[in-house]
Design a protein around this motif. Structure first.
Motif, PDB file in Angstrom:
ATOM      1  N   PRO A  25     -75.645   0.727 -62.434  1.00 44.46           N
ATOM      2  CA  PRO A  25     -76.639   1.710 -62.867  1.00 44.46           C
ATOM      3  C   PRO A  25     -77.826   1.110 -63.622  1.00 44.46           C
ATOM      4  O   PRO A  25     -78.900   1.704 -63.642  1.00 44.46           O
ATOM      5  N   ASP A  26     -77.650  -0.078 -64.201  1.00 42.15           N
ATOM      6  CA  ASP A  26     -78.776  -0.740 -64.869  1.00 42.15           C
ATOM      7  C   ASP A  26     -79.643  -1.508 -63.884  1.00 42.15           C
ATOM      8  O   ASP A  26     -80.724  -1.960 -64.236  1.00 42.15           O
ATOM      9  N   GLY A  27     -79.159  -1.642 -62.639  1.00 48.27           N
ATOM     10  CA  GLY A  27     -79.889  -2.432 -61.651  1.00 48.27           C
ATOM     11  C   GLY A  27     -80.568  -1.639 -60.561  1.00 48.27           C
ATOM     12  O   GLY A  27     -81.543  -2.095 -59.968  1.00 48.27           O
ATOM     13  N   PHE A  28     -80.063  -0.416 -60.289  1.00 55.12           N
ATOM     14  CA  PHE A  28     -80.597   0.370 -59.177  1.00 55.12           C
ATOM     15  C   PHE A  28     -80.755   1.825 -59.565  1.00 55.12           C
ATOM     16  O   PHE A  28     -79.978   2.357 -60.349  1.00 55.12           O
ATOM     17  N   ARG A  29     -81.748   2.460 -58.970  1.00 56.10           N
ATOM     18  CA  ARG A  29     -81.987   3.892 -59.140  1.00 56.10           C
ATOM     19  C   ARG A  29     -82.267   4.506 -57.773  1.00 56.10           C
ATOM     20  O   ARG A  29     -82.758   3.837 -56.867  1.00 56.10           O
ATOM     21  N   LEU A  30     -81.961   5.791 -57.642  1.00 53.55           N
ATOM     22  CA  LEU A  30     -82.368   6.546 -56.459  1.00 53.55           C
ATOM     23  C   LEU A  30     -83.598   7.352 -56.839  1.00 53.55           C
ATOM     24  O   LEU A  30     -83.649   7.944 -57.911  1.00 53.55           O
ATOM     25  N   ASP A  31     -84.592   7.381 -55.950  1.00 49.97           N
ATOM     26  CA  ASP A  31     -85.796   8.157 -56.226  1.00 49.97           C
ATOM     27  C   ASP A  31     -85.636   9.580 -55.697  1.00 49.97           C
ATOM     28  O   ASP A  31     -84.560   9.965 -55.225  1.00 49.97           O
ATOM     29  N   GLY A  32     -86.680  10.369 -55.758  1.00 47.92           N
ATOM     30  CA  GLY A  32     -86.642  11.756 -55.327  1.00 47.92           C
ATOM     31  C   GLY A  32     -86.298  11.932 -53.859  1.00 47.92           C
ATOM     32  O   GLY A  32     -85.786  12.970 -53.458  1.00 47.92           O
ATOM     33  N   ALA A  33     -86.566  10.920 -53.061  1.00 46.45           N
ATOM     34  CA  ALA A  33     -86.246  10.958 -51.628  1.00 46.45           C
ATOM     35  C   ALA A  33     -84.856  10.387 -51.355  1.00 46.45           C
ATOM     36  O   ALA A  33     -84.499  10.177 -50.210  1.00 46.45           O
ATOM     37  N   ARG A  34     -84.090  10.146 -52.418  1.00 46.98           N
ATOM     38  CA  ARG A  34     -82.747   9.554 -52.339  1.00 46.98           C
ATOM     39  C   ARG A  34     -82.774   8.171 -51.690  1.00 46.98           C
ATOM     40  O   ARG A  34     -81.870   7.797 -50.954  1.00 46.98           O
ATOM     41  N   GLN A  35     -83.822   7.428 -51.970  1.00 45.79           N
ATOM     42  CA  GLN A  35     -83.923   6.043 -51.530  1.00 45.79           C
ATOM     43  C   GLN A  35     -83.692   5.151 -52.745  1.00 45.79           C
ATOM     44  O   GLN A  35     -84.204   5.419 -53.831  1.00 45.79           O
ATOM     45  N   ALA A  36     -82.917   4.105 -52.552  1.00 43.85           N
ATOM     46  CA  ALA A  36     -82.618   3.185 -53.645  1.00 43.85           C
ATOM     47  C   ALA A  36     -83.769   2.228 -53.876  1.00 43.85           C
ATOM     48  O   ALA A  36     -84.519   1.886 -52.951  1.00 43.85           O
ATOM     49  N   HIS A  37     -83.912   1.817 -55.113  1.00 43.76           N
ATOM     50  CA  HIS A  37     -84.832   0.749 -55.455  1.00 43.76           C
ATOM     51  C   HIS A  37     -84.286   0.030 -56.678  1.00 43.76           C
ATOM     52  O   HIS A  37     -83.597   0.633 -57.500  1.00 43.76           O
ATOM     53  N   PRO A  38     -84.576  -1.277 -56.785  1.00 40.66           N
ATOM     54  CA  PRO A  38     -84.113  -1.998 -57.962  1.00 40.66           C
ATOM     55  C   PRO A  38     -84.901  -1.534 -59.186  1.00 40.66           C
ATOM     56  O   PRO A  38     -86.072  -1.179 -59.083  1.00 40.66           O
ATOM     57  N   VAL A  39     -84.260  -1.541 -60.343  1.00 37.48           N
ATOM     58  CA  VAL A  39     -84.937  -1.181 -61.586  1.00 37.48           C
ATOM     59  C   VAL A  39     -86.075  -2.172 -61.846  1.00 37.48           C
ATOM     60  O   VAL A  39     -87.139  -1.793 -62.297  1.00 37.48           O
ATOM     61  N   GLY A  40     -85.853  -3.429 -61.524  1.00 36.95           N
ATOM     62  CA  GLY A  40     -86.883  -4.454 -61.639  1.00 36.95           C
ATOM     63  C   GLY A  40     -86.791  -5.389 -60.449  1.00 36.95           C
ATOM     64  O   GLY A  40     -85.717  -5.574 -59.884  1.00 36.95           O
ATOM     65  N   ALA A  41     -87.908  -5.978 -60.053  1.00 36.95           N
ATOM     66  CA  ALA A  41     -87.904  -6.889 -58.901  1.00 36.95           C
ATOM     67  C   ALA A  41     -87.119  -8.163 -59.201  1.00 36.95           C
ATOM     68  O   ALA A  41     -86.589  -8.792 -58.294  1.00 36.95           O
ATOM     69  N   GLU A  42     -87.054  -8.522 -60.482  1.00 34.98           N
ATOM     70  CA  GLU A  42     -86.278  -9.683 -60.897  1.00 34.98           C
ATOM     71  C   GLU A  42     -85.316  -9.264 -61.989  1.00 34.98           C
ATOM     72  O   GLU A  42     -85.615  -8.378 -62.795  1.00 34.98           O
ATOM     73  N   ALA A  43     -84.153  -9.921 -62.009  1.00 26.55           N
ATOM     74  CA  ALA A  43     -83.151  -9.616 -63.022  1.00 26.55           C
ATOM     75  C   ALA A  43     -82.270 -10.833 -63.242  1.00 26.55           C
ATOM     76  O   ALA A  43     -82.190 -11.717 -62.388  1.00 26.55           O
ATOM     77  N   GLU A  44     -81.633 -10.853 -64.389  1.00 28.00           N
ATOM     78  CA  GLU A  44     -80.615 -11.867 -64.635  1.00 28.00           C
ATOM     79  C   GLU A  44     -79.484 -11.654 -63.643  1.00 28.00           C
ATOM     80  O   GLU A  44     -79.143 -10.517 -63.314  1.00 28.00           O
ATOM     81  N   ALA A  45     -78.919 -12.731 -63.171  1.00 26.14           N
ATOM     82  CA  ALA A  45     -77.783 -12.647 -62.260  1.00 26.14           C
ATOM     83  C   ALA A  45     -76.660 -11.858 -62.927  1.00 26.14           C
ATOM     84  O   ALA A  45     -76.414 -12.017 -64.122  1.00 26.14           O
ATOM     85  N   SER A  46     -76.034 -10.977 -62.147  1.00 23.85           N
ATOM     86  CA  SER A  46     -74.929 -10.199 -62.708  1.00 23.85           C
ATOM     87  C   SER A  46     -73.932  -9.844 -61.621  1.00 23.85           C
ATOM     88  O   SER A  46     -74.304  -9.608 -60.468  1.00 23.85           O
ATOM     89  N   GLU A  47     -72.685  -9.794 -62.024  1.00 23.05           N
ATOM     90  CA  GLU A  47     -71.623  -9.415 -61.097  1.00 23.05           C
ATOM     91  C   GLU A  47     -71.820  -7.992 -60.593  1.00 23.05           C
ATOM     92  O   GLU A  47     -71.544  -7.685 -59.435  1.00 23.05           O
ATOM     93  N   ALA A  48     -72.319  -7.096 -61.466  1.00 24.41           N
ATOM     94  CA  ALA A  48     -72.509  -5.697 -61.074  1.00 24.41           C
ATOM     95  C   ALA A  48     -73.545  -5.578 -59.956  1.00 24.41           C
ATOM     96  O   ALA A  48     -73.354  -4.819 -58.999  1.00 24.41           O
ATOM     97  N   VAL A  49     -74.651  -6.302 -60.058  1.00 29.09           N
ATOM     98  CA  VAL A  49     -75.690  -6.248 -59.022  1.00 29.09           C
ATOM     99  C   VAL A  49     -75.163  -6.842 -57.719  1.00 29.09           C
ATOM    100  O   VAL A  49     -75.396  -6.296 -56.633  1.00 29.09           O
ATOM    101  N   LEU A  50     -74.417  -7.940 -57.811  1.00 27.64           N
ATOM    102  CA  LEU A  50     -73.832  -8.533 -56.607  1.00 27.64           C
ATOM    103  C   LEU A  50     -72.841  -7.567 -55.972  1.00 27.64           C
ATOM    104  O   LEU A  50     -72.848  -7.372 -54.747  1.00 27.64           O
TER     105      LEU A  50
END
Length: 77
Positions: A25-50
């Protein structure tokens, strides 16, 4: 992990399942069209994002190392 990742969602593939937002949930969001996008284009590596990328039912998420562009997910075979 210590690396920084560049995260992209191919919106032409995304079906809005929300699996990524549920897994990271800290890495991805759904927009109004229910399309996913990353919260930021770059992020620290994380097991959750993987885990989010691995759980995407249509493999719409790509992760690459910042700087080298080496693929993290999906891996080069």
């Amino acid at each position: 992990m210590g690396d920084r990742w560049h995260i992209e969602v191919d919106r032409s593939l995304c079906i809005g399942s929300g699996m990524c937002a549920g897994a990271a949930p800290d890495g991805f969001r759904l927009d109004g069209a229910r399309q996913a996008h990353p919260v930021g284009a770059e992020a620290e590596a994380s097991e959750a994002v993987l885990e989010a990328a691995e759980s995407c039912p249509v493999e719409a998420i790509a992760i690459r190392l910042v700087g080298s562009g080496q693929p993290v997910f999906p891996p080069d075979d």
